[in-house]
Design an enzyme around this catalytic site. Structure first.
Site, PDB file in Angstrom:
ATOM      1  N   ARG A  63       0.872  -1.171   0.000  1.00 27.12           N
ATOM      2  CA  ARG A  63       0.000   0.000   0.000  1.00 27.12           C
ATOM      3  C   ARG A  63       0.905   1.215   0.000  1.00 27.12           C
ATOM      4  O   ARG A  63       1.970   1.212   0.645  1.00 27.12           O
ATOM      5  CB  ARG A  63      -0.887   0.035   1.250  1.00 27.12           C
TER       6      ARG A  63
ATOM      7  N   GLU B  92      -2.886   8.167  -3.996  1.00 35.45           N
ATOM      8  CA  GLU B  92      -3.037   7.373  -5.217  1.00 35.45           C
ATOM      9  C   GLU B  92      -4.269   7.868  -5.970  1.00 35.45           C
ATOM     10  O   GLU B  92      -5.359   7.779  -5.414  1.00 35.45           O
ATOM     11  CB  GLU B  92      -3.201   5.905  -4.830  1.00 35.45           C
TER      12      GLU B  92
ATOM     13  N   HIS C 196      -1.596   0.495  -9.578  1.00 34.69           N
ATOM     14  CA  HIS C 196      -2.225  -0.476  -8.673  1.00 34.69           C
ATOM     15  C   HIS C 196      -2.772  -1.671  -9.463  1.00 34.69           C
ATOM     16  O   HIS C 196      -3.973  -1.945  -9.476  1.00 34.69           O
ATOM     17  CB  HIS C 196      -3.341   0.211  -7.865  1.00 34.69           C
TER      18      HIS C 196
END
Ligand code: DGY
Length: 322
Positions: free
Chosen positions: A239, A268, A287
């Site tokens: 993460r 993000e 991602h």
């Protein structure tokens, strides 16, 4: 005459992927999370909550959705859901372990290799007008075989990364809250447990495979980056917030570490003018850890199974435990 059975209402962050929509069609009525979120709007009634793209779920939101019996998450990481708030309201949370770990480990190795062998830079160069002649002196990368990979977080993904790295003739160090003796036994003699500082100091590549928790938030920051070799590469498939983004940017700009390969960032996405996006020694993907058609299909199936079980008041197939 029998009454029609009411279709359960499920709040979800939309738009959902077509596979999930297909699996839910006719079984639940989907209510858009955006229509529920505005502060001050009237509470809504719903039987379940389905989280697709990591929306933040906390007690304040849960209190505005009356009757929720289950929260089902599409994915394994649940750091966007305040588990304590769900637990306090007696709402079980489900996720999708067991279907995405190998796929995510594949991406970890892909990023490591792409960064080490300058695949992205090479691709850009090979397409550009500047590429007019082969030159054995250009774009020298960093070796992979014979090097040490430090894995932080030896869960299901970390163990699969280790296996792949050893197949690439790497030595693996790992750091984890608990020692994973069964992984050590399976991968001996190419793997060893190490303290965090030791791992950072000895690794040529450091890969983050840990969940985001209070303990791991900001784990890689100014001080931990300072322990890494100047020739080292940081790879993040965990993460974004496990890394202090600004500290990483400074370390790369100052040449205190050599490179980074990031599938996740904090925030993000990064602001479009962020310095990390300008550095050639940074490889970045949006991602994509579990993003293959097969894995996404399995994630959809498991998350919908969790949802339907919770709506029926049955135990979830994969409940998250704190
Ligand atoms: C996960 O499984 O946590 C991935 O980030 C996709 O949500």
């Amino acid at each position: 005459m029998s009454q029609p059975v009411p279709v359960p209402r499920v709040v979800a962050d939309t738009p959902l992927d077509a596979t999930i929509e297909g699996l839910l069609r006719g079984r639940v009525e989907v209510v858009a999370l955006d229509s529920v979120r505005p502060e001050g709007s009237a509470p809504v009634e719903a039987d379940g909550l389905y989280t697709y793209g990591h929306p933040t779920i906390d007690g304040a939101l849960l209190d505005r959705i009356k009757g929720v019996k289950v929260i089902s998450n599409y994915g394994v990481g649940v750091d966007h859901i305040r588990l304590a708030d769900a637990e306090a309201r007696g709402i079980p949370v489900g996720n999708t372990p067991g279907v995405l770990e190998s796929t995510t480990a594949d991406l970890g190795l892909a990023l490591l290799l792409a960064s080490a062998r300058r695949i992205v830079e090479g691709d850009r160069y090979a397409r550009s007008p500047e590429f007019v002649r082969y030159d054995p002196g250009y774009m020298l990368g960093r070796e992979v075989h014979g090097k040490t990979l430090g894995i932080i977080g030896m869960g299901q993904i970390g163990a699969r990364v280790a296996r792949r790295a050893i197949a690439f003739e790497m030595t693996v160090l790992y750091h984890n809250r608990h020692r994973r003796k069964e992984v050590e036994a399976a991968l001996a003699p190419s793997i060893a447990h190490a303290g965090l500082d030791d791992l950072l100091a000895r690794s040529d590549y450091v890969m983050l495979c840990t969940p985001l928790t209070d303990e791991t938030r900001g784990l890689i920051g100014e001080q931990t980056l300072a322990l890494m070799k100047p020739s080292a590469t940081l790879i993040n498939i965990a993460r974004g917030a496990v890394v202090d983004t600004e500290a990483l940017a400074r370390a790369l700009l100052d040449g205190r570490i050599a490179a980074a390969a990031l599938d996740v960032t904090d925030p993000e996405p990064l602001p479009r003018d962020h310095p990390l996006l300008t550095l050639p020694q940074v490889v970045i993907t949006p991602h994509l850890g579990s993003a293959t058609a097969e894995t996404r299909r399995r994630m959809a199936e498991v998350s919908v199974e969790n949802l339907m079980a919770g709506l029926r008041g049955e135990p979830l197939v994969h409940p998250v435990t704190r």
